[in-house]
Motif scaffolding. Sequence first.
Motif, PDB file in Angstrom:
ATOM      1  N   PRO A 176       0.824  -1.213   0.000  1.00  9.17           N
ATOM      2  CA  PRO A 176       0.000   0.000   0.000  1.00  9.17           C
ATOM      3  C   PRO A 176       0.860   1.267   0.000  1.00  9.17           C
ATOM      4  O   PRO A 176       2.008   1.264   0.463  1.00  9.17           O
ATOM      5  CB  PRO A 176      -0.782  -0.103   1.321  1.00  9.17           C
ATOM      6  CG  PRO A 176      -0.710  -1.536   1.721  1.00  9.17           C
ATOM      7  CD  PRO A 176       0.600  -2.041   1.179  1.00  9.17           C
ATOM      8  N   LEU A 177       0.290   2.334  -0.519  1.00  3.25           N
ATOM      9  CA  LEU A 177       0.855   3.688  -0.508  1.00  3.25           C
ATOM     10  C   LEU A 177       2.003   3.912  -1.489  1.00  3.25           C
ATOM     11  O   LEU A 177       2.325   5.046  -1.797  1.00  3.25           O
ATOM     12  CB  LEU A 177       1.327   4.099   0.903  1.00  3.25           C
ATOM     13  CG  LEU A 177       0.248   4.154   1.979  1.00  3.25           C
ATOM     14  CD1 LEU A 177       0.886   4.445   3.332  1.00  3.25           C
ATOM     15  CD2 LEU A 177      -0.785   5.207   1.653  1.00  3.25           C
ATOM     16  N   ILE A 178       2.645   2.867  -1.956  1.00  5.72           N
ATOM     17  CA  ILE A 178       3.790   3.066  -2.844  1.00  5.72           C
ATOM     18  C   ILE A 178       3.405   2.661  -4.256  1.00  5.72           C
ATOM     19  O   ILE A 178       3.064   1.513  -4.511  1.00  5.72           O
ATOM     20  CB  ILE A 178       5.017   2.260  -2.368  1.00  5.72           C
ATOM     21  CG1 ILE A 178       5.475   2.757  -1.001  1.00  5.72           C
ATOM     22  CG2 ILE A 178       6.150   2.377  -3.377  1.00  5.72           C
ATOM     23  CD1 ILE A 178       6.631   1.991  -0.415  1.00  5.72           C
ATOM     24  N   ASP A 179       3.435   3.631  -5.168  1.00  7.77           N
ATOM     25  CA  ASP A 179       3.169   3.360  -6.576  1.00  7.77           C
ATOM     26  C   ASP A 179       4.221   4.101  -7.392  1.00  7.77           C
ATOM     27  O   ASP A 179       5.241   3.538  -7.759  1.00  7.77           O
ATOM     28  CB  ASP A 179       1.747   3.796  -6.937  1.00  7.77           C
ATOM     29  CG  ASP A 179       1.300   3.261  -8.287  1.00  7.77           C
ATOM     30  OD1 ASP A 179       2.083   2.548  -8.937  1.00  7.77           O
ATOM     31  OD2 ASP A 179       0.172   3.556  -8.706  1.00  7.77           O
ATOM     32  N   THR A 180       4.036   5.399  -7.595  1.00  2.00           N
ATOM     33  CA  THR A 180       5.024   6.178  -8.337  1.00  2.00           C
ATOM     34  C   THR A 180       6.082   6.794  -7.419  1.00  2.00           C
ATOM     35  O   THR A 180       7.118   7.250  -7.897  1.00  2.00           O
ATOM     36  CB  THR A 180       4.347   7.335  -9.110  1.00  2.00           C
ATOM     37  OG1 THR A 180       3.781   8.258  -8.158  1.00  2.00           O
ATOM     38  CG2 THR A 180       3.251   6.810 -10.024  1.00  2.00           C
ATOM     39  N   GLY A 181       5.804   6.859  -6.117  1.00  2.00           N
ATOM     40  CA  GLY A 181       6.725   7.489  -5.171  1.00  2.00           C
ATOM     41  C   GLY A 181       6.450   8.975  -4.981  1.00  2.00           C
ATOM     42  O   GLY A 181       7.070   9.624  -4.145  1.00  2.00           O
ATOM     43  N   HIS A 182       5.488   9.525  -5.745  1.00  2.70           N
ATOM     44  CA  HIS A 182       5.196  10.957  -5.687  1.00  2.70           C
ATOM     45  C   HIS A 182       4.690  11.384  -4.307  1.00  2.70           C
ATOM     46  O   HIS A 182       5.097  12.419  -3.774  1.00  2.70           O
ATOM     47  CB  HIS A 182       4.174  11.295  -6.768  1.00  2.70           C
ATOM     48  CG  HIS A 182       4.026  12.760  -7.031  1.00  2.70           C
ATOM     49  ND1 HIS A 182       3.258  13.248  -8.040  1.00  2.70           N
ATOM     50  CD2 HIS A 182       4.537  13.851  -6.412  1.00  2.70           C
ATOM     51  CE1 HIS A 182       3.292  14.573  -8.034  1.00  2.70           C
ATOM     52  NE2 HIS A 182       4.058  14.956  -7.047  1.00  2.70           N
ATOM     53  N   LEU A 183       3.804  10.592  -3.699  1.00  2.00           N
ATOM     54  CA  LEU A 183       3.265  10.946  -2.375  1.00  2.00           C
ATOM     55  C   LEU A 183       4.374  10.945  -1.331  1.00  2.00           C
ATOM     56  O   LEU A 183       4.503  11.889  -0.551  1.00  2.00           O
ATOM     57  CB  LEU A 183       2.146   9.975  -1.976  1.00  2.00           C
ATOM     58  CG  LEU A 183       1.484  10.248  -0.621  1.00  2.00           C
ATOM     59  CD1 LEU A 183       0.796  11.605  -0.614  1.00  2.00           C
ATOM     60  CD2 LEU A 183       0.482   9.139  -0.297  1.00  2.00           C
ATOM     61  N   ARG A 184       5.183   9.914  -1.340  1.00  2.20           N
ATOM     62  CA  ARG A 184       6.284   9.812  -0.375  1.00  2.20           C
ATOM     63  C   ARG A 184       7.263  10.976  -0.529  1.00  2.20           C
ATOM     64  O   ARG A 184       7.730  11.553   0.445  1.00  2.20           O
ATOM     65  CB  ARG A 184       7.006   8.479  -0.566  1.00  2.20           C
ATOM     66  CG  ARG A 184       8.102   8.210   0.434  1.00  2.20           C
ATOM     67  CD  ARG A 184       8.624   6.775   0.241  1.00  2.20           C
ATOM     68  NE  ARG A 184       9.638   6.456   1.199  1.00  2.20           N
ATOM     69  CZ  ARG A 184      10.943   6.530   0.959  1.00  2.20           C
ATOM     70  NH1 ARG A 184      11.389   6.933  -0.224  1.00  2.20           N
ATOM     71  NH2 ARG A 184      11.818   6.214   1.893  1.00  2.20           N
ATOM     72  N   GLN A 185       7.566  11.339  -1.768  1.00  2.07           N
ATOM     73  CA  GLN A 185       8.492  12.450  -2.016  1.00  2.07           C
ATOM     74  C   GLN A 185       7.903  13.804  -1.627  1.00  2.07           C
ATOM     75  O   GLN A 185       8.639  14.769  -1.443  1.00  2.07           O
ATOM     76  CB  GLN A 185       8.894  12.469  -3.496  1.00  2.07           C
ATOM     77  CG  GLN A 185       9.743  11.295  -3.903  1.00  2.07           C
ATOM     78  CD  GLN A 185       9.780  11.092  -5.412  1.00  2.07           C
ATOM     79  OE1 GLN A 185       9.203  11.857  -6.172  1.00  2.07           O
ATOM     80  NE2 GLN A 185      10.451  10.022  -5.844  1.00  2.07           N
TER      81      GLN A 185
END
Length: 198
Positions: A176-185
């Motif tokens: 969950p939560l990790i796809d493109t990394g845009h949210l985390r970045q």
Amino acid sequence: MVTDKDFGWDRMIEELDELKDLEVVVGIQSDAGMTDDGSMTMAKLGAVHEFGADILQPPQAVTQYRRINKNGKFANNGRFVKKKRSNFATTAMTGWKRIHIPSRPFMRSAIDNNKNSIVRVARKEVEAIIDGEQDARMAAIGVGMHVEGLIKKNFVVGDFAPLAKSTIKRKGSSRPLIDTGHLRQSIRYVIRRKGEEK
């Protein structure tokens, strides 16, 4: 005759007073921008994942592909095929669809699970001011970097509600939560004066 010598006391008091007026704000800041498809702000996307949401998806056209044999009957018992293998297509409108996204509190759980670590870092940063090794802003930056790192790490190690099978198939991962990394970045800290808007 008595002579006062300042061995850093005044500077220390000045920096500690300055520290009282600063706050560390860690999360998705208002200037984080939009999602890759431009449908919502990163802050809104973060809130959807942090607190959960029900999203109402409007009707949309869906095209399904099949293959028809020379005798006019569907090949593969009428099962769908990829577009490039088809010679027959049907387009239909779907109805309204409610999608439930469960809460996956990546920020709150990172803070809650690491309170002792955050207190230790904050104490160390204040001690460095007292020892004359840094100023108030550097102390606040040290805390901000630590908390930002904890939240970003939580994307990888956190225990969150599992993804739907359809989501796993679409993105090719069950994390969950990790796809493109845009949210985390988009997670970052800012240092500002108390009451100041960013």
